[in-house]
Design a protein around this motif. Structure first.
Motif, PDB file in Angstrom:
ATOM      1  N   ASP A 277      40.723  42.276  43.970  1.00 40.07           N
ATOM      2  CA  ASP A 277      39.421  41.600  43.918  1.00 40.07           C
ATOM      3  C   ASP A 277      39.161  41.037  42.524  1.00 40.07           C
ATOM      4  O   ASP A 277      38.590  39.950  42.377  1.00 40.07           O
ATOM      5  CB  ASP A 277      38.312  42.575  44.320  1.00 40.07           C
ATOM      6  N   GLN A 280      41.218  37.847  42.084  1.00 43.54           N
ATOM      7  CA  GLN A 280      40.680  36.665  42.767  1.00 43.54           C
ATOM      8  C   GLN A 280      39.603  35.950  41.955  1.00 43.54           C
ATOM      9  O   GLN A 280      39.310  34.777  42.223  1.00 43.54           O
ATOM     10  CB  GLN A 280      40.126  37.066  44.134  1.00 43.54           C
ATOM     11  N   ALA A 285      44.307  32.470  39.945  1.00 41.16           N
ATOM     12  CA  ALA A 285      44.716  33.376  41.030  1.00 41.16           C
ATOM     13  C   ALA A 285      45.612  32.685  42.048  1.00 41.16           C
ATOM     14  O   ALA A 285      46.657  33.210  42.436  1.00 41.16           O
ATOM     15  CB  ALA A 285      43.484  33.960  41.703  1.00 41.16           C
TER      16      ALA A 285
END
Length: 450
Positions: A277, A280, A285
């Protein structure tokens, strides 16, 4: 009596003064002369020190050659030009100085190697008393010989550089910052050479020392983690890699992706999700995840989200049917979904691409048995057991080889096994390690007196 005494005192005074005045003048003259001599001697001493410290007009030639050789260009033609220019300057230096300078000759040999004549360069190195060379020149030459594939000479040079650098770091005349920088450079080159030669215990030792010198540098920890990954020691690899991210300055997306992989391999799925997470949120990413297109489906598989993971793997296989890891992951997903026939078919493709996959044959045996392919299950289980024995043997031999830097027999046995099972790249890896074994003693001995 009083007048007699006063007369006597009066006579003593002038007589004392007249008798001592020339001595006082002589002392003053002597002081002046001594002072003048001291000033002259001091001036001469300063002049001699200045003359001694004044750099030779030839030094820029050697300094320029060092700069050209320290960081060779990636482009082959440009690298040739650099080597030629360095060789010319070193040649001018040697002719003009009229001396057989160890450092200049060593750098000249490196330039010759960089120009393509490694055999001639190695002969030149063998004729040089390396114990008299500077650690910086030894390190530069070691890196160049490594780059041209002369692994034996590269390891020989870096061994002497490590010893020389270790001794020079204890001399009072060395500046702390300069010595530390020189030692760091030597250690980095040693890690590069010995990692490729499979001398993992040496690499770990060098990297740990380097990490103490360069406390904010993440790269020693990256290499340490890579060594443990190569050995299959995933928990140790993860422990080392946890040291990487706090030291990364700027964008850390690629480093975080590697951390996620280590977390998944060690079964720490919740932490892997948290790190994913965070990944991202990085603007890089998408680009970073393209480097490992199986990372997302592996994470989803680990979270038991099979229906989300499967289409991602199938999409990848449409563009790359030779991905052994993708076939293995698809087989595992289909096993979890209860499609044992589909799983067995996918795993057959996996072992076809990777015929030495111990894990693949084990899962294939399970899938084949559940799919009712009993004979195939027994056959693959037998193959898996044979591969298990080979892997255990290889693991034992590789650990022995890395803890015994001069063990030729173990390296020869590794080469033979890898050649027999068709892993030519690993056989070549250990062949280079075998060829690199040198006779350099642990403590460098001075050359024999004539």
């Amino acid at each position: 009596m009083a007048s007699q005494s006063e007369t006597n005192l009066g006579e003593i005074g002038p007589r004392y003064v007249s008798a001592t005045r020339p001595g006082r003048y002589r002392r003053r003259q002597l002081v002046i002369v001594i002072s003048l001599v001291a000033v002259i001697v001091g001036a001469l001493g300063s002049s001699l020190v200045w003359l001694r410290r004044r750099p030779s007009p030839l030094e820029p030639l050697l300094a320029t050659a060092r700069v050209l050789l320290e960081e060779p260009a990636d482009d082959p033609s440009e690298r040739q030009d650099q080597a030629r220019a360095a060789a010319n300057r070193i040649g001018q230096y040697l002719v003009a100085s009229g001396a057989d300078v160890v450092g200049a000759n060593l750098l000249l040999a490196a330039a010759v190697a960089l120009r393509g004549d490694a055999a001639k360069a190695e002969q030149a190195v063998n004729a040089i008393d390396l114990t008299q060379a500077q650690a910086a020149d030894l390190t530069t030459a070691a890196k160049i010989f490594f780059q041209v594939g002369a692994f034996v000479t590269a390891d020989k040079l870096i061994s002497v550089a490590l010893e020389r650098d270790s001794k020079s770091s204890t001399t009072p005349s060395s500046s702390r910052s300069g010595t530390a920088h020189s030692r760091e450079r030597t250690l980095r080159t040693a890690c590069l050479i010995r990692y490729d030669l499979g001398r993992y215990d040496d690499v770990l030792s060098h990297c740990r020392e380097l990490a103490q010198l360069a406390t904010r540098d993440p790269h020693p920890w990256v290499v340490i983690a890579s060594v443990y990954e190569e050995r299959g020691e995933w928990l140790n690899a993860l422990t080392a890699y946890r040291e990487v991210l706090p030291r990364v300055v700027g964008e850390d997306a690629s480093y975080r992706m590697t951390l996620i992989s280590f977390l998944l391999y060690t079964g720490q799925v919740d932490e892997a999700r948290r790190e994913f997470d965070r990944l991202q949120t990085s603007p890089l990413a998408a680009n970073v995840l393209q480097q490992d297109p199986l990372l997302v489906p592996r994470l989803l598989y680990s979270e038991a989200r099979y229906s989300e993971a499967k289409p991602l793997v199938e999409q990848l296989l449409q563009s790359d049917e030779s991905s052994a890891d993708a076939w293995l992951l698809l087989g595992r997903i289909l096993m979890e979904e209860g499609d044992f026939v589909g799983a067995a078919d996918a795993l057959e493709r996996h072992v076809l691409v990777d015929p030495l996959s111990h894990e693949g044959f084990y899962v294939l045996a399970q899938a084949s048995q559940r799919a009712g392919r009993i004979e195939r299950a027994q056959e693959t289980l037998k193959t898996q057991r044979e591969l298990s024995k080979i892997k255990v043997q290889l693991f034992r031999l590789e650990r022995r080889a890395t803890t015994r830097p001069n063990d030729r027999a173990t390296r020869q046995e590794l080469i033979s096994i890898y050649e027999n099972i068709g892993l030519t790249s690993r056989a070549e890896y250990w062949r280079r390690s075998l060829e690199s074994l040198s006779e350099i003693p642990t403590q460098i001995q001075p050359p024999p007196k004539p």
